[in-house]
Design a protein around this motif. Structure first.
Motif, mmCIF file in Angstrom:
data_model
loop_
_atom_site.group_PDB
_atom_site.id
_atom_site.type_symbol
_atom_site.label_atom_id
_atom_site.label_comp_id
_atom_site.label_asym_id
_atom_site.label_seq_id
_atom_site.Cartn_x
_atom_site.Cartn_y
_atom_site.Cartn_z
ATOM 1 N N ALA A 15 42.562 7.290 21.431
ATOM 2 C CA ALA A 15 42.503 6.423 22.608
ATOM 3 C C ALA A 15 43.660 5.435 22.614
ATOM 4 O O ALA A 15 44.206 5.112 23.678
ATOM 5 C CB ALA A 15 41.169 5.686 22.653
ATOM 6 N N ALA A 16 44.048 4.954 21.443
ATOM 7 C CA ALA A 16 45.156 3.995 21.372
ATOM 8 C C ALA A 16 46.436 4.605 21.908
ATOM 9 O O ALA A 16 47.208 3.948 22.633
ATOM 10 C CB ALA A 16 45.354 3.527 19.929
ATOM 11 N N ASP A 59 36.774 -0.418 28.231
ATOM 12 C CA ASP A 59 37.092 -1.783 27.795
ATOM 13 C C ASP A 59 38.595 -1.977 27.665
ATOM 14 O O ASP A 59 39.151 -3.002 28.089
ATOM 15 C CB ASP A 59 36.420 -2.084 26.452
ATOM 16 C CG ASP A 59 34.912 -2.223 26.563
ATOM 17 O OD1 ASP A 59 34.411 -2.407 27.685
ATOM 18 O OD2 ASP A 59 34.237 -2.135 25.518
ATOM 19 N N ASP A 60 39.281 -0.988 27.085
ATOM 20 C CA ASP A 60 40.730 -1.082 26.912
ATOM 21 C C ASP A 60 41.466 -0.989 28.251
ATOM 22 O O ASP A 60 42.427 -1.731 28.493
ATOM 23 C CB ASP A 60 41.225 0.029 25.980
ATOM 24 C CG ASP A 60 40.806 -0.187 24.539
ATOM 25 O OD1 ASP A 60 40.544 -1.348 24.166
ATOM 26 O OD2 ASP A 60 40.725 0.804 23.793
ATOM 27 N N ARG A 96 29.484 -0.012 32.756
ATOM 28 C CA ARG A 96 30.539 -0.681 31.986
ATOM 29 C C ARG A 96 31.851 -0.696 32.777
ATOM 30 O O ARG A 96 32.563 -1.710 32.796
ATOM 31 C CB ARG A 96 30.731 0.043 30.652
ATOM 32 C CG ARG A 96 31.819 -0.560 29.751
ATOM 33 C CD ARG A 96 31.368 -1.858 29.129
ATOM 34 N NE ARG A 96 30.284 -1.656 28.201
ATOM 35 C CZ ARG A 96 30.423 -1.370 26.898
ATOM 36 N NH1 ARG A 96 31.629 -1.294 26.364
ATOM 37 N NH2 ARG A 96 29.369 -1.213 26.135
ATOM 38 N N ALA A 97 32.170 0.419 33.422
ATOM 39 C CA ALA A 97 33.404 0.502 34.207
ATOM 40 C C ALA A 97 33.384 -0.480 35.371
ATOM 41 O O ALA A 97 34.405 -1.089 35.710
ATOM 42 C CB ALA A 97 33.610 1.929 34.713
ATOM 43 N N ASP A 98 32.224 -0.651 35.975
ATOM 44 C CA ASP A 98 32.094 -1.608 37.075
ATOM 45 C C ASP A 98 32.390 -3.023 36.593
ATOM 46 O O ASP A 98 33.060 -3.799 37.276
ATOM 47 C CB ASP A 98 30.686 -1.512 37.657
ATOM 48 C CG ASP A 98 30.485 -2.439 38.844
ATOM 49 O OD1 ASP A 98 31.169 -2.265 39.861
ATOM 50 O OD2 ASP A 98 29.649 -3.350 38.731
#
Length: 283
Positions: A15-16, A59-60, A96-98
């Motif tokens: 993901a990074a 979150d990122d 979470r995306a919201d």
């Protein structure tokens, strides 16, 4: 480590790496749409692991400047296990995306997944707003599905067809008829969808057709393309349109790269040439 040529089509195994690639897209005015590679999970533990990865990814992405999105596969989130598991898992990601102002796209997979995918997208879009779903023009049912989705809060991504074999009883199977079906779908969508329309294609003729329809109906739309395919064209189009790039990542990259090579032989061949002879550009 992902080898040369393959890294043209995949942002990395972690993901990074994907987030760092997404940051660089902003320099070309391209919007990232990240996808953790994987599908058809049949173990709840695999579903939970990928769902947690998506929540962390959101979150990122929420820390980036500009718009960002993720694109998820229903069978990755439990649809092959149980529809209620899929619904619960997806809702957790969308919630979470919201909170992080990140858009969520639902990919469309085999024809048997269409109904639960559409239903989930519509319900969650009505609750949260920033949710969209893919419609595949090759399926005979898709114009009716467009009518169903157009009256909701869900955004719509239009593609020619899926990556799976289709029986002739339910879908167009030759290129000419698929092109014709895609043109009809574009024309219907620009009439019915006022906001949240994405045209996902690398075909210059179809992009030109969409641009003409947008002028005719005085509406905006987003162009979506894959990482590694026509990158110069993506940058040029981004000067006048919203352009999102589908960015896959993860340790399941080999199958994705092989499929991209099969489906985009010309682009893959040029990518090989650029690796051997640095300095070339794909148009």
């Amino acid at each position: 480590m992902i080898p040369p040529v393959a890294n043209r089509f995949v942002a990395g195994e972690t993901a990074a790496e994907a987030i760092e690639y997404a940051r660089r897209l902003d320099e070309d005015d391209l919007e990232p749409m990240l996808n953790l590679l994987g599908s058809h999970h049949r173990e709840r533990s695999s579903v939970r692991a990928d769902a947690a990865a998506y929540r962390a990814l959101v979150d990122d992405l929420g820390t980036l400047e500009g718009d960002a999105a993720i694109s998820v596969k229903p069978t990755q989130l439990g649809l092959d296990v149980d529809e209620s598991l899929f619904r619960t898992t997806l809702a957790g990601i969308v919630s979470r995306a919201d909170d992080r102002d990140v858009f969520v796209w639902l990919d469309m997979e085999e024809h048997g997944t269409v109904e639960p995918t559409l239903a989930a997208a519509i319900d969650l879009a009505d609750e949260y707003g920033a949710v969209g779903v893919c419609l595949q023009a090759d399926l005979y049912r898709t114009l009716e599905d467009l009518e169903r989705v157009a009256g909701t809060a869900a955004s719509v991504r239009l593609v020619k067809g899926g990556a799976y074999a289709r029986p002739e009883a339910i879908a167009h199977t030759d290129d000419a008829r698929m092109d014709e079906a895609y043109r009809r779908l574009l024309e219907a969508a620009f009439k019915r969808v006022d906001d949240g329309l994405a045209v996902a294609t690398h075909d210059p003729a179809m992009i030109g057709h969409a641009r003409e329809l947008a002028r005719r109906h005085d509406t905006d739309f987003e162009i979506q393309m894959l990482m590694g395919v026509r990158p110069d064209a993506q940058r040029r189009l981004a000067r006048k349109h919203d352009v999102a790039q589908f960015v896959p990542y993860g340790d399941r990259w080999k199958r994705w790269v092989i499929n991209r090579g099969k489906r985009n032989v010309g682009f893959a061949a040029r990518a090989v040439g650029e690796t051997v002879l640095p300095g070339g550009r794909v148009s």
